[in-house]
Structure formats: C-alpha cells, structure tokens
Design a protein around this motif. Structure first.
Motif, PDB file in Angstrom:
ATOM      1  N   VAL A  21       8.402   8.066   0.585  1.00  0.00           N
ATOM      2  CA  VAL A  21       7.566   9.402   0.383  1.00  0.00           C
ATOM      3  C   VAL A  21       5.530   8.585   1.087  1.00  0.00           C
ATOM      4  O   VAL A  21       5.299  10.067   1.500  1.00  0.00           O
ATOM      5  N   ALA A  22       5.432   7.791  -0.138  1.00  0.00           N
ATOM      6  CA  ALA A  22       3.783   7.503   0.064  1.00  0.00           C
ATOM      7  C   ALA A  22       4.179   6.897   1.133  1.00  0.00           C
ATOM      8  O   ALA A  22       2.931   7.713   2.541  1.00  0.00           O
ATOM      9  N   LYS A  23       4.852   6.303   2.396  1.00  0.00           N
ATOM     10  CA  LYS A  23       4.603   6.322   4.115  1.00  0.00           C
ATOM     11  C   LYS A  23       4.436   7.263   4.555  1.00  0.00           C
ATOM     12  O   LYS A  23       3.971   7.419   5.770  1.00  0.00           O
ATOM     13  N   GLN A  24       5.145   8.658   4.415  1.00  0.00           N
ATOM     14  CA  GLN A  24       5.528   9.914   4.849  1.00  0.00           C
ATOM     15  C   GLN A  24       4.108  10.402   4.775  1.00  0.00           C
ATOM     16  O   GLN A  24       3.470  11.413   5.981  1.00  0.00           O
ATOM     17  N   ALA A  25       3.465  10.697   3.646  1.00  0.00           N
ATOM     18  CA  ALA A  25       2.568  10.856   3.739  1.00  0.00           C
ATOM     19  C   ALA A  25       1.209  10.437   3.577  1.00  0.00           C
ATOM     20  O   ALA A  25       0.321  11.243   4.580  1.00  0.00           O
ATOM     21  N   VAL A  26       1.030   8.990   4.035  1.00  0.00           N
ATOM     22  CA  VAL A  26      -0.156   8.373   5.396  1.00  0.00           C
ATOM     23  C   VAL A  26       0.320   8.931   6.310  1.00  0.00           C
ATOM     24  O   VAL A  26      -0.738   8.676   7.253  1.00  0.00           O
ATOM     25  N   LEU A  27       1.896   8.257   6.956  1.00  0.00           N
ATOM     26  CA  LEU A  27       1.625   8.855   8.740  1.00  0.00           C
ATOM     27  C   LEU A  27       0.928  10.649   8.610  1.00  0.00           C
ATOM     28  O   LEU A  27       0.150  10.884   9.925  1.00  0.00           O
ATOM     29  N   GLN A  28       1.589  11.845   8.041  1.00  0.00           N
ATOM     30  CA  GLN A  28       1.422  12.576   7.881  1.00  0.00           C
ATOM     31  C   GLN A  28      -0.485  13.021   8.067  1.00  0.00           C
ATOM     32  O   GLN A  28      -1.324  13.755   9.067  1.00  0.00           O
TER      33      GLN A  28
ATOM     34  N   LEU B 240      -0.910   2.812   0.378  1.00  0.00           N
ATOM     35  CA  LEU B 240      -2.090   3.998   0.188  1.00  0.00           C
ATOM     36  C   LEU B 240      -3.430   3.248   0.950  1.00  0.00           C
ATOM     37  O   LEU B 240      -3.921   4.333   0.736  1.00  0.00           O
ATOM     38  N   GLU B 241      -3.679   2.245   0.655  1.00  0.00           N
ATOM     39  CA  GLU B 241      -4.769   1.927   0.982  1.00  0.00           C
ATOM     40  C   GLU B 241      -5.634   2.116   2.871  1.00  0.00           C
ATOM     41  O   GLU B 241      -6.306   2.168   3.585  1.00  0.00           O
ATOM     42  N   GLN B 242      -4.001   2.436   3.655  1.00  0.00           N
ATOM     43  CA  GLN B 242      -4.314   3.116   5.801  1.00  0.00           C
ATOM     44  C   GLN B 242      -4.601   4.413   4.701  1.00  0.00           C
ATOM     45  O   GLN B 242      -5.234   4.694   6.600  1.00  0.00           O
ATOM     46  N   ALA B 243      -4.806   5.412   4.451  1.00  0.00           N
ATOM     47  CA  ALA B 243      -4.607   6.572   4.483  1.00  0.00           C
ATOM     48  C   ALA B 243      -6.143   6.950   3.926  1.00  0.00           C
ATOM     49  O   ALA B 243      -7.212   7.872   3.870  1.00  0.00           O
ATOM     50  N   GLY B 244      -6.955   5.426   3.494  1.00  0.00           N
ATOM     51  CA  GLY B 244      -9.026   5.248   3.674  1.00  0.00           C
ATOM     52  C   GLY B 244      -9.208   6.579   2.311  1.00  0.00           C
ATOM     53  O   GLY B 244      -9.906   7.211   1.884  1.00  0.00           O
ATOM     54  N   GLY B 245      -7.965   6.411   0.909  1.00  0.00           N
ATOM     55  CA  GLY B 245      -8.098   7.670  -0.110  1.00  0.00           C
ATOM     56  C   GLY B 245      -8.012   8.543  -0.213  1.00  0.00           C
ATOM     57  O   GLY B 245      -7.932   9.368  -0.737  1.00  0.00           O
ATOM     58  N   GLN B 246      -7.222   9.289   0.790  1.00  0.00           N
ATOM     59  CA  GLN B 246      -7.212  10.830   1.267  1.00  0.00           C
ATOM     60  C   GLN B 246      -5.462  11.189   0.348  1.00  0.00           C
ATOM     61  O   GLN B 246      -5.214  12.181   0.422  1.00  0.00           O
ATOM     62  N   VAL B 247      -5.048   9.304   0.165  1.00  0.00           N
ATOM     63  CA  VAL B 247      -3.755   9.667  -0.185  1.00  0.00           C
ATOM     64  C   VAL B 247      -3.989   9.406  -1.464  1.00  0.00           C
ATOM     65  O   VAL B 247      -4.086   8.275  -1.737  1.00  0.00           O
ATOM     66  N   SER B 248      -3.690  10.380  -3.211  1.00  0.00           N
ATOM     67  CA  SER B 248      -3.106   9.730  -4.528  1.00  0.00           C
ATOM     68  C   SER B 248      -2.295   9.893  -5.048  1.00  0.00           C
ATOM     69  O   SER B 248      -1.074  10.309  -4.323  1.00  0.00           O
TER      70      SER B 248
ATOM     71  N   HIS C 227      -8.159   2.929  -7.996  1.00  0.00           N
ATOM     72  CA  HIS C 227      -9.204   3.133  -7.882  1.00  0.00           C
ATOM     73  C   HIS C 227      -9.842   2.015  -6.709  1.00  0.00           C
ATOM     74  O   HIS C 227     -10.991   2.976  -5.761  1.00  0.00           O
ATOM     75  N   ALA C 228      -9.907   1.522  -6.484  1.00  0.00           N
ATOM     76  CA  ALA C 228      -9.829   0.390  -6.072  1.00  0.00           C
ATOM     77  C   ALA C 228     -10.272   0.952  -4.194  1.00  0.00           C
ATOM     78  O   ALA C 228     -10.811   0.543  -3.595  1.00  0.00           O
ATOM     79  N   ILE C 229      -8.934   1.423  -4.044  1.00  0.00           N
ATOM     80  CA  ILE C 229      -8.524   1.566  -2.702  1.00  0.00           C
ATOM     81  C   ILE C 229      -8.869   3.517  -2.028  1.00  0.00           C
ATOM     82  O   ILE C 229      -9.086   3.992  -1.220  1.00  0.00           O
ATOM     83  N   GLY C 230      -9.361   3.376  -3.338  1.00  0.00           N
ATOM     84  CA  GLY C 230     -10.179   5.311  -3.454  1.00  0.00           C
ATOM     85  C   GLY C 230      -8.690   6.370  -3.545  1.00  0.00           C
ATOM     86  O   GLY C 230      -9.145   7.958  -3.486  1.00  0.00           O
ATOM     87  N   SER C 231      -7.860   6.030  -4.071  1.00  0.00           N
ATOM     88  CA  SER C 231      -7.058   6.971  -5.152  1.00  0.00           C
ATOM     89  C   SER C 231      -6.760   7.408  -6.133  1.00  0.00           C
ATOM     90  O   SER C 231      -7.555   6.452  -6.916  1.00  0.00           O
ATOM     91  N   LYS C 232      -6.984   8.827  -6.201  1.00  0.00           N
ATOM     92  CA  LYS C 232      -6.944   8.878  -7.647  1.00  0.00           C
ATOM     93  C   LYS C 232      -5.802   9.187  -8.226  1.00  0.00           C
ATOM     94  O   LYS C 232      -4.879   8.886  -7.796  1.00  0.00           O
ATOM     95  N   VAL C 233      -5.341   9.257  -9.438  1.00  0.00           N
ATOM     96  CA  VAL C 233      -4.408   9.183 -10.832  1.00  0.00           C
ATOM     97  C   VAL C 233      -4.911  10.759 -11.539  1.00  0.00           C
ATOM     98  O   VAL C 233      -5.190  11.134 -11.989  1.00  0.00           O
ATOM     99  N   TYR C 234      -3.546  11.105 -10.922  1.00  0.00           N
ATOM    100  CA  TYR C 234      -3.181  12.928 -11.379  1.00  0.00           C
ATOM    101  C   TYR C 234      -2.036  12.453 -12.238  1.00  0.00           C
ATOM    102  O   TYR C 234      -0.954  11.532 -12.199  1.00  0.00           O
ATOM    103  N   ILE C 235      -2.562  13.474 -13.797  1.00  0.00           N
ATOM    104  CA  ILE C 235      -1.140  13.456 -14.641  1.00  0.00           C
ATOM    105  C   ILE C 235      -0.267  14.865 -14.295  1.00  0.00           C
ATOM    106  O   ILE C 235      -1.006  16.153 -13.789  1.00  0.00           O
ATOM    107  N   ASP C 236       0.971  15.111 -13.431  1.00  0.00           N
ATOM    108  CA  ASP C 236       1.129  15.549 -13.533  1.00  0.00           C
ATOM    109  C   ASP C 236       2.237  16.660 -14.277  1.00  0.00           C
ATOM    110  O   ASP C 236       2.488  16.279 -15.603  1.00  0.00           O
ATOM    111  N   ASP C 237       2.745  17.928 -14.958  1.00  0.00           N
ATOM    112  CA  ASP C 237       3.155  18.631 -15.135  1.00  0.00           C
ATOM    113  C   ASP C 237       2.862  18.910 -16.455  1.00  0.00           C
ATOM    114  O   ASP C 237       3.120  18.418 -18.161  1.00  0.00           O
TER     115      ASP C 237
END
Length: 217
Positions: free
Chosen positions: A26-33, A68-76, A99-109
């Motif tokens: 899923v992470a790879k698909q998001a980065v490709l998108q 995820l680091e390939q997305a430059g912070g656009q995928v969390s 956080h070091a690669i620009g990704s954020k952390v969300y708590i879902d539900d």
C-alpha cells in the motif's frame, strides 16, 4: 472464488501473517500515485494505514522508511489506538524515523479502541482522526457534548484534527473548533480514482479561493 468483505479479508491476511507485506504494498502504491500526480503538476498529501507489526519490526520499518522517503514528506502513516499499547520503545524509534523523512503520524478512529489518552503525551503524534461514530451521535445533547470535549482536548494538545464521516452540511456546521479542521467523508465527494482527483481538485480550487477572499473582506 468466494467474495469476501474487507473485514474478513483483512482478518485472513492477519492470520496468515501477511499484513506487513500488505502495508509495504500500500505504501508503494501511495508513493507511485504521488509521483504520477507530480508529473501532472499536482500535489496532494496522502496517508496510509500501517499495522503495529510493521512499525515494531526493525527490518520492516527499514523497508517502510525507504519507500516513504521517496515521497518527500507527501505520504504519512495512520495507525489505530490499540497499536500504541505495543512496544513503546520501538514505536518511539519508528515515529522518530518517520518524522525525519517528513512523514506525519496519525491516530485513526480516535476514541473507539483502547483509551489513547494516557499515550498521547508519550508519543510524538501529529494528528488524530475522530471516528465517524461521534459525528453520527451529534443528534443527541450528550453526543454534542462528547464531540465538543474531544475537539477541546485535541486543541489543548495542539493536534491537527481530522473528523471522519462528515456527509451533510449540518454535520459540518456542528463542528465548532478554533483549530483548522479537516473533514473526511462524502460531504464533498465520494471516493475518486487518482486521475479523477486531479480534475476534482482543480475544479474546486477557484470556488474555494473565492470563498476565502470573501471571508477575508
């Protein structure tokens, strides 16, 4: 050949110990998108659900970070509340690396699983996604009070707030917060493909700009 509901399918994957592989896919698909959007001159942040097993495994965390680091912070990443009861030290390490690669952390539900209140001050959480059940409960006075309390709590911790399941203008109007709210649901649109999302966002952008200008004046 038998059609399964997503819940049953995910349960089977978990029993087969395949969820970490699913997380990476899923992470790879998001980065490709994200890369496809960039080629079209369009950017939009994405979040992907990740299970605790991926974050607490050193080898799988390495793989996830490299993707995820390939997305430059656009995928969390999003994880559910119950993931916070896992290996605390491993999660601290995972969140720091994300956080070091620009990704954020969300708590879902948020608010539906294990009580995360005692964990929020322990971890570097960027945002919470308030579960849709709290939106649906606002038809009662008690439900309104609970939602208000959740919003005030998130504001006090300076957390970004995403409210799930917002589907009507009335539900949106009922969300009273001094913070900038992000809503997730069918109020503006049902789910769209990556290609349709570009056209949808560009179509809405002029109208949104006009509303912002009108509010500023």
């Amino acid at each position: 050949g038998k059609q399964q509901t997503p819940l049953e399918f995910l349960r089977w994957l978990a029993q087969a110990d395949l969820m970490r592989e699913v997380d990476l896919w899923v992470a790879k698909q998001a980065v490709l998108q994200c890369h496809a959007w960039r080629k079209a001159g369009f950017t939009l942040p994405l979040t992907v659900n990740v299970t605790s097993g991926t974050l607490t495994s050193e080898s799988y965390l390495d793989k996830l970070v490299k993707v995820l680091e390939q997305a430059g912070g656009q995928v969390s990443v999003e994880l559910t509340e119950d993931a916070l009861v896992e290996d605390a030290q491993a999660l601290h390490t995972a969140f720091d690396r994300l956080h070091a690669i620009g990704s954020k952390v969300y708590i879902d539900d948020f608010g539906t699983g294990y009580s995360a209140l005692s964990y929020l001050h322990q971890f570097a959480i960027d945002a919470v996604k308030i579960d849709r059940s709290f939106v649906q409960a606002q038809h009662s006075e008690r439900g309104v009070q609970v939602m208000s309390g959740l919003l005030r709590f998130c504001e006090a911790l300076d957390l970004q707030i995403i409210v799930e399941g917002v589907e009507t203008p009335e539900q949106l109007a009922a969300l009273d917060s001094s913070a900038e709210l992000i809503v997730q649901g069918w109020l503006y649109s049902k789910a769209l493909s990556g290609e349709d999302m570009v056209a949808f966002a560009r179509h809405r952008a002029p109208a949104a700009a006009q509303r912002d200008n009108a509010a500023a004046t």
